[in-house]
Enzyme design. Structure first.
Site, PDB file in Angstrom:
ATOM      1  N   ARG A 120      -4.803 -25.727   2.057  1.00 27.53           N
ATOM      2  CA  ARG A 120      -5.576 -24.670   2.721  1.00 27.53           C
ATOM      3  C   ARG A 120      -7.017 -25.142   2.872  1.00 27.53           C
ATOM      4  NH1 ARG A 120      -4.540 -18.902  -0.197  1.00 27.53           N
ATOM      5  NH2 ARG A 120      -5.873 -19.993  -1.675  1.00 27.53           N
ATOM      6  N   TYR A 146       7.201  11.938  14.931  1.00 24.55           N
ATOM      7  CA  TYR A 146       7.147  11.231  16.210  1.00 24.55           C
ATOM      8  C   TYR A 146       8.474  10.546  16.515  1.00 24.55           C
ATOM      9  CZ  TYR A 146       2.067  11.822  16.214  1.00 24.55           C
ATOM     10  OH  TYR A 146       0.804  12.338  16.214  1.00 24.55           O
ATOM     11  N   MET A 202      -0.215   8.560  10.973  1.00 22.21           N
ATOM     12  CA  MET A 202      -1.503   8.006  10.546  1.00 22.21           C
ATOM     13  C   MET A 202      -1.988   8.625   9.237  1.00 22.21           C
ATOM     14  SD  MET A 202      -5.188   7.917  12.491  1.00 22.21           S
ATOM     15  CE  MET A 202      -4.656   6.780  13.753  1.00 22.21           C
ATOM     16  N   LYS A 261     -12.069 -10.267  -5.909  1.00 23.31           N
ATOM     17  CA  LYS A 261     -12.111 -10.271  -4.451  1.00 23.31           C
ATOM     18  C   LYS A 261     -11.260  -9.122  -3.907  1.00 23.31           C
ATOM     19  CE  LYS A 261      -8.331 -13.635  -4.200  1.00 23.31           C
ATOM     20  NZ  LYS A 261      -7.863 -14.895  -3.636  1.00 23.31           N
TER      21      LYS A 261
END
Length: 823
Positions: A590, A718, A767, A493
């Site tokens: 869960r 930044y 980013m 997964k």
């Protein structure tokens, strides 16, 4: 391991006599020239002999598969397998591995050739491959494929010797005392090379002295022994093996005494004293390991009688040894297997097996150059290659070079041929590639890296390298911890924990796991479209995806009454016994059925024949942590009770599983019928105290884009958060939070490796990039930067930002290209 072939044919009766088998019963006359230990890899079944080796898995379990693949000749140690295949020849022996070694040793005795044997802690494979490069102009050489240096690998390597060979180069590796004598008897060397003695592979020895003495057994009786006194400890030269000895050293007097090593533009200029005269050489590498390996090769050439001038000329032409296949994304929905640096029959066979692992595309294409210096005539060589390609079901061949082109008629498949690499490149715009797996396999002089570059998608400067051999090794490690008959469900997964989809699933399918599990239906669909045929459990099936689940034969996890009713209602009335998995909640709270739900669950299951429960399972909440052992025991007890009630209510059996990665080793009593192996495949197991059996699978790497020199008042990034109070140097690197490197690594929390030195993150993470403080580190634009690997681990990064390795791995974004390596 690949099957290996010899040009000499042995009758099965000859082999029975060699192994002193008195009760052999001939079922049919057979000639043997191929030995194999892997039932999945069969080239010539009629002439193959399968050895049922007992290792992590008992080779006898794969006799039926080998028989189905056409094998009719077997070496076994368990007589109960004899009646099952009445038309097959069986050689019944006490020890199958010993029989393989005996056959290989007898084969070696039939040939009078010079044989170089190499052992040591490190560098064996590189020294072997470099000696092949250095000596192939003068000899027809047989050598170990890749790093075949184990008890099995050496036997298979030596079996390759044929009458045209006049030099063998074989490497030998051991893991404990008592192993080297067997390998010495198989290789029967005339020249011995000890590379070094270090800490690698030391677990099976009480001391470095014991390891050295064991390794030296390989060289008993050799005519020439090449070594460094730096690694032979207190053993006097006269007590070392070899009629003649040749020593090298960077520290003391020796036959080849290194005076100095000077780096020059990525190369190394080496001056030494030899026969009382100064000599020199240039090797095209500058790292420490390559320098030592180059000196060993230099010493070997001189010891074999080459002049210093000849040795220098050859050494400066050495090329890097790339022992790994690379799997990359290619143009036009293709996958590219890059093996563009070597080409011989053995490595071609390995590469073709890896090509056949890939099921994601309908067409398999091979781009192949002329194979050089094989000792065979062109007609013999390319006939053998044509048979090999046909057996491996290759759809398309692109041959490059005058020799393969001249014999185009031998190849029965879609084909095209070009006289040179440049001719292929010139024609490339007119050649169609689409939805294919393409193996690029070429001898070095053909420069196939140019072809690979054309076929490969442009790669973002940040890449994640996945070592498929390490993943397979981790799978083997956990399988070795299982009780007999316990199945394995591999968790793939979340893009296989960030490591890939079909690339990982193909490998797991090849290594015969029993089940795969994904989180969502679309992950399962991607696996089916990539040719994965294993059963796939979907852990979070949504009602809108039921149609796709049926279409792609996926198996849903049903965890409450609503989803159970919805799935039964969706299935057509004609559907019978569709496989489903029942989730039981034993304390994770869960998903899952609890004890009060059982009456309605069993009622609904009894009312329908549309579905069949193939497994019922639960999820442990803290199997890795000793403080939760009492709760784990409670969960297991609860699960056994509830699954027993379900079994009683259904009136039939199903697979029971509750163990996750950590439970496999910490709670063996909970292995039951199947275990679910997840993060352990990637080398992480927080419940395992001794992690020496696990290997690092993933490495995240980027590069330096630019260097800046900052003054004390300058700021970086930044918010102007990055400051060097005393000034210094920064490196901008190509990774940011859009790549999965979280902002929490900023302000010095995160660190990366550049040229072996840790460099802290400076300021905030942007980013697409971030900045490192590289003050005092020797670095230049384009240098490789390690975000994580086996030294700076994912666990280290998780600790830096107070999270878990799962989150680090699964956060790596899809825009970071994955490159898969396979040796």
């Amino acid at each position: 391991m690949i099957p290996v072939m010899s040009e000499i044919n042995y009758t099965i009766q000859q082999l029975a006599e060699l192994l002193n088998i008195k009760t052999f019963e001939l079922k049919y006359p057979a000639l043997i020239n191929s030995l194999l230990i892997d039932s999945r890899i069969v080239i010539n079944p009629e002439t193959s002999l399968f050895f049922a080796i007992s290792a992590t898995r008992d080779g006898h379990e794969f006799i039926a598969e080998a028989y189905a693949n056409g094998i009719k000749n077997f070496v076994i140690s368990k007589p109960e397998y004899l009646p099952a295949f009445p038309d097959a020849n069986f050689l019944l022996v006490p020890d199958v591995q010993a029989a393989l070694q005996q056959i290989a040793a007898d084969h070696r005795k039939k040939f009078d050739l010079e044989v170089i044997a190499i052992t040591g802690s490190n560098g064996k494979t590189v020294v072997k491959e470099w000696l092949y490069q250095l000596l192939s102009a003068d000899f027809t050489i047989v050598r170990s494929p890749k790093s075949f240096n184990s008890q099995l690998g050496v036997s298979l390597s030596v079996w390759q010797i044929d009458k045209e060979h006049n030099l063998g180069i074989f490497e030998a590796g051991i893991s404990k005392s008592g192993e080297m004598q067997n390998l010495a008897g198989i290789i029967q060397p005339t020249i011995g090379i000890l590379t070094n003695i270090r800490e690698a592979h030391a677990e099976g020895f009480s001391s470095s002295s014991e390891k050295l003495k064991e390794k030296l057994k390989l060289f008993t009786g050799v005519k020439l022994f090449i070594y460094s006194p730096e690694y032979t400890g207190t053993i006097a030269p006269e007590d070392l093996p070899g009629e003649k000895k040749f020593s090298w050293s960077t520290q003391t007097d020796a036959d080849l005494s290194i005076l100095f090593v000077e780096p020059i533009n990525g190369q190394s200029y080496i001056k030494a004293l030899y026969q009382k005269e100064e000599i020199e050489c240039l090797i095209p590498f500058s790292d420490r390991a390559s320098i030592e390996n180059g000196i060993i090769c230099w010493a070997t050439l001189l010891a074999m009688g080459y002049t210093p001038e000849q040795a220098d000329l050859r050494l400066e032409r050495l090329t890097a040894v790339n022992m790994r296949l690379e799997l990359k994304n290619g143009i036009n929905q293709c996958s590219i297997i890059d093996d563009s640096y070597s080409a011989d029959i053995s490595s071609l066979s390995i590469a073709l097996d890896f090509l056949n692992l890939q099921n994601q595309h309908p067409v398999k294409t091979v781009i192949l150059s002329d194979l050089l210096q094989t000792g065979k005539t062109d007609i013999e060589l390319y006939t053998e290659i044509a048979v090999l390609l046909k057996q491996k079901q290759i759809n398309r061949l692109i041959g490059i070079g005058p020799h393969i082109s001249a014999l185009a008629s031998l190849f029965d498949m879609e084909q095209s041929f070009y006289e040179s690499t440049q001719e292929f490149i010139d024609e490339f715009p007119t050649i169609t590639f689409n939805n294919e797996t393409i193996l690029v396999k070429g001898a070095r002089r053909f420069e196939f890296e140019r072809i690979s570059k054309l076929l490969t998608q442009k790669v973002h400067g940040t890449v994640m390298e996945i070592d498929l051999n390490a993943l397979a090794s981790n799978l083997k490690f956990y399988k070795s911890k299982l009780k007999p008959g316990v199945k394995v469900m591999a968790m793939v997964k979340a893009f296989s924990y960030g490591s890939g989809s079909f690339e990982i699933a193909n490998l797991l399918q090849y290594h015969q796991v029993d089940y795969l599990a994904v989180a969502y239906t679309d992950e399962g669909i991607a696996l089916r479209k990539a040719g994965i045929t294993l059963p796939v459990m979907v852990m979070s099936p949504e009602p809108f995806a039921f149609e796709a689940i049926l279409k792609y034969k996926l198996e849903p996890e049903l965890y409450n009454i609503d989803i159970l009713k919805a799935f039964i209602a969706f299935l057509p009335d004609t559907q019978k016994a569709y496989p489903v998995h029942i989730k039981i909640d034993t304390g994770m709270h869960r998903l899952g059925f609890e004890e009060p739900d059982l009456p309605e669950l069993l009622f609904l299951l009894a009312q329908t024949k549309k579905i069949k429960v193939v497994s019922a399972f639960s999820h442990l909440a803290g199997s890795e942590d000793e403080q939760h052992d009492e709760f784990t025991a409670y969960q297991v007890k609860t699960y056994l009770h509830l699954s027993g009630e379900i079994r009683k209510g259904l009136g039939y059996d199903f697979i029971r599983h509750i163990s996750n990665t950590s439970a496999i080793t910490r709670h063996p009593e909970a292995q039951l019928d199947m275990v679910r192996l997840g993060i352990g495949l990637y080398g992480f197991d927080s419940g395992l105290k001794d992690k020496s059996g696990l290997r690092t699978v993933a490495a995240l790497k980027t590069t330096v884009t630019q260097l800046k020199t900052l003054g004390p008042k300058d700021t970086v990034g930044y918010g102007r958060w990055g400051v060097l109070p005393e000034g210094g140097t920064t490196a901008t690197v190509k990774i940011g939070y859009a790549d999965g490197y979280r902002r929490s690594f900023g302000h010095g929390v995160g660190k990366m490796l550049i040229n072996g030195k840790l460099a802290p993150v400076l300021g905030v993470i942007a980013m697409d990039m971030c900045m490192l403080d590289v003050t005092g580190i020797e670095v230049k634009t384009g240098d490789e930067v390690i975000v994580f690997n086996h030294e700076l681990t994912v666990a280290d990064l998780a600790t830096q930002i107070d999270t878990i390795p799962y989150e680090i791995l699964t956060n790596i974004s899809q825009r970071v290209k994955r490159i898969y390596f396979y040796e």
